[in-house]
Design a protein around this motif. Sequence first.
Motif, PDB file in Angstrom:
ATOM      1  N   ASN A 279      59.710  83.211  70.944  1.00  0.00           N
ATOM      2  CA  ASN A 279      60.702  84.069  71.595  1.00  0.00           C
ATOM      3  C   ASN A 279      62.120  83.693  71.171  1.00  0.00           C
ATOM      4  O   ASN A 279      62.983  84.559  70.999  1.00  0.00           O
ATOM      5  N   THR A 280      62.352  82.385  71.011  1.00  0.00           N
ATOM      6  CA  THR A 280      63.675  81.926  70.576  1.00  0.00           C
ATOM      7  C   THR A 280      63.986  82.440  69.178  1.00  0.00           C
ATOM      8  O   THR A 280      65.095  82.920  68.902  1.00  0.00           O
TER       9      THR A 280
ATOM     10  N   GLU B 231      66.947  85.161  67.859  1.00  0.00           N
ATOM     11  CA  GLU B 231      67.849  84.856  66.754  1.00  0.00           C
ATOM     12  C   GLU B 231      67.714  85.910  65.644  1.00  0.00           C
ATOM     13  O   GLU B 231      68.714  86.322  65.037  1.00  0.00           O
TER      14      GLU B 231
END
Length: 216
Positions: A8-9, A13
């Motif tokens: 998810n990170t 990004e």
Amino acid sequence: TCALPISNTAAAEFQKRLTAVTGVAAARWGFVGTLHSFLFRLLRKHGAMVGLPGELSLLAEESVEDSVKTIMDEMGVKCPFKKVESVLYWPNLVDCKKGASYQPHELVAKEFHAQLRRNGLLTFETILFYGENLVKKLSADGAASDWPFRALFVDEVQDSGSADWRIYDAMPCESKFLVGDPDQSIYTFRGADPGGILGFRDAFPGPDGGPAPTVV
């Protein structure tokens, strides 16, 4: 485009950079998110095709053990949870086909999945199981013409598991761009198969029988 970053990170990004570079909101390019989130969205829309109810929710991984133990108590099965866990995601127990004999701990696993379906619940593992079946069915049923994505992009593909690779293969996208390094896999303990990169040429042959993709 269907873009599937590893986390998810990473997805957040990716969306940020895509918008910054193109000046167009990432959502207008297609889907950007993890494979699990993509399949979950697909199952919510087409889950009936693989025997799932219309409303679906996610069962937290930390709740799986308690759910299994409750079923064991209800069925009067006495064995370590680890024994049930070892067979919990066997395909023949997830889809609960009839006509075969099962050990008590296998019957617990079958009942676990039957209850999940009745309650419209999925786990991370069953998202992959049903998601793979759905993607294959959409392609086999000639629904590829309705597939909303022409291109597939996958980042950190060395940490994809065997089911992930089968899903990438089945997606009816015109082009597939996968990025990874087999020497940088860090999730083999969780089922990642970095060898999938090495078999890329066989898994994704060139269009119309042409040259296979170049692996860099």
